[in-house]
Design an enzyme around this catalytic site. Sequence first.
Site, PDB file in Angstrom:
ATOM      1  N   LYS A 117      -8.054  -1.086  -7.020  1.00 50.48           N
ATOM      2  CA  LYS A 117      -8.590  -2.248  -7.741  1.00 50.48           C
ATOM      3  C   LYS A 117      -9.441  -1.798  -8.932  1.00 50.48           C
ATOM      4  O   LYS A 117      -9.342  -2.342 -10.029  1.00 50.48           O
ATOM      5  CB  LYS A 117      -9.430  -3.118  -6.782  1.00 50.48           C
ATOM      6  CG  LYS A 117      -8.571  -3.861  -5.767  1.00 50.48           C
ATOM      7  CD  LYS A 117      -9.378  -4.459  -4.616  1.00 50.48           C
ATOM      8  CE  LYS A 117      -8.428  -5.043  -3.573  1.00 50.48           C
ATOM      9  NZ  LYS A 117      -9.079  -5.475  -2.332  1.00 50.48           N
TER      10      LYS A 117
ATOM     11  N   GLN B  44     -14.732  -6.134   0.140  1.00 50.04           N
ATOM     12  CA  GLN B  44     -13.548  -5.615   0.837  1.00 50.04           C
ATOM     13  C   GLN B  44     -13.675  -5.851   2.345  1.00 50.04           C
ATOM     14  O   GLN B  44     -14.713  -5.573   2.944  1.00 50.04           O
ATOM     15  CB  GLN B  44     -13.379  -4.116   0.530  1.00 50.04           C
ATOM     16  CG  GLN B  44     -12.108  -3.509   1.058  1.00 50.04           C
ATOM     17  CD  GLN B  44     -10.842  -4.076   0.399  1.00 50.04           C
ATOM     18  OE1 GLN B  44     -10.847  -4.477  -0.754  1.00 50.04           O
ATOM     19  NE2 GLN B  44      -9.760  -4.135   1.149  1.00 50.04           N
TER      20      GLN B  44
ATOM     21  N   ASP C 240     -11.274 -13.648  -4.621  1.00 47.11           N
ATOM     22  CA  ASP C 240     -10.417 -13.504  -3.444  1.00 47.11           C
ATOM     23  C   ASP C 240      -9.964 -14.867  -2.914  1.00 47.11           C
ATOM     24  O   ASP C 240      -9.017 -14.944  -2.122  1.00 47.11           O
ATOM     25  CB  ASP C 240     -11.205 -12.808  -2.319  1.00 47.11           C
ATOM     26  CG  ASP C 240     -10.701 -11.417  -2.001  1.00 47.11           C
ATOM     27  OD1 ASP C 240      -9.524 -11.135  -2.287  1.00 47.11           O
ATOM     28  OD2 ASP C 240     -11.483 -10.637  -1.461  1.00 47.11           O
TER      29      ASP C 240
HETATM   30  N1  GUN Z   1      -8.578  -6.491   3.083  1.00 52.50           N
HETATM   31  C1  GUN Z   1      -7.230  -6.599   3.185  1.00 52.50           C
HETATM   32  N2  GUN Z   1      -6.752  -7.451   2.254  1.00 52.50           N
HETATM   33  C2  GUN Z   1      -7.815  -7.896   1.556  1.00 52.50           C
HETATM   34  C3  GUN Z   1      -7.959  -8.796   0.465  1.00 52.50           C
HETATM   35  O1  GUN Z   1      -7.015  -9.379  -0.060  1.00 52.50           O
HETATM   36  N3  GUN Z   1      -9.227  -8.965   0.019  1.00 52.50           N
HETATM   37  C4  GUN Z   1     -10.295  -8.350   0.586  1.00 52.50           C
HETATM   38  N4  GUN Z   1     -11.507  -8.613   0.088  1.00 52.50           N
HETATM   39  N5  GUN Z   1     -10.195  -7.520   1.601  1.00 52.50           N
HETATM   40  C5  GUN Z   1      -8.964  -7.290   2.070  1.00 52.50           C
END
Ligand code: GUN
Length: 283
Positions: A51, A95, A118
């Site tokens: 990211k 995350q 998100d």
């Molecule tokens: N962990 C696994 N997929 C995701 C996601 O799309 N966003 C976040 N914040 N954590 C994750």
Amino acid sequence: MHLLNGKELAQKLQQEMTQEVTELKEKGLQPGLAVILVGEDPASQVYVRNKERAANNIGMYSVVYRLPETTSEADLITKIEELNHDDKVHGILVQLPLPKHINEDLVLDTIDPAKDVDGFHPMNLGNLFAGKPTMIPCTPAGIMELIKLSGIDLAGKNAVIIGRSNIVGKPMAHLLLQANATVTICHSKTKDLPKVAKQADVLVVAIGRANFVTADFVKEGAVVIDVGINRDENNKLTGDVKFDEVAPLTSFITPVPGGVGPMTITMLMRQTIDAAKRKENVR
Ligand code: GUN
């Protein structure tokens, strides 16, 4: 059978975003993304690094807070509140999963809904469920782009989702419903899963079990979207769909890797740029 090449589509969209960010910066607006990672989960570390890299490549302002496993819930919430008030930051992502001693819902509820790139805040989920989406969870958003790429018109089609998570299955159902598909969500208690899945014109699989979906789940000509990222017994990256067996039956299928994964990151970037434009009233 055609491959839905998420990697290629992601590259194209990210190239367009790089141009867009250059133009925004000329107007004095640099979209900014803050990512918080608590602890040292190896998969999460890889996702966060990807990211960060994508945000930098596109020319966005990017900051990552890597906090120790022992971080308290209160300290994490204080950090989020600080970022809620930071004008350089238009998107905040925490995350998941978080360490066990931290209440995930409480943390996600703290993120300013306008910065919730998100799309996990109850207000954004509520808006999605009410049919007026603003911030959408990134994986389902990316899947909709891949389905668009297949050219299938979803109106009146049977869409079956295997998996009912808040991150993928549930928001996915609403996006497909808004596109006028007839939607079924299957889960661990569903009776005769292969029979239900076989009704699908579009089958989305998000259960996190390597090679779970075999040929007997799939109707000839279906579009199959594989959200799984698993390691098989040889440590090879593999999806939830037994690709070699299923692919010949399909009209379109996503590979793993190179299908859904790159699109998830791309949609995160898209939503961060959109959040920045919304905040500053730029079109
Ligand atoms: N962990 C696994 N997929 C995701 C996601 O799309 N966003 C976040 N914040 N954590 C994750």
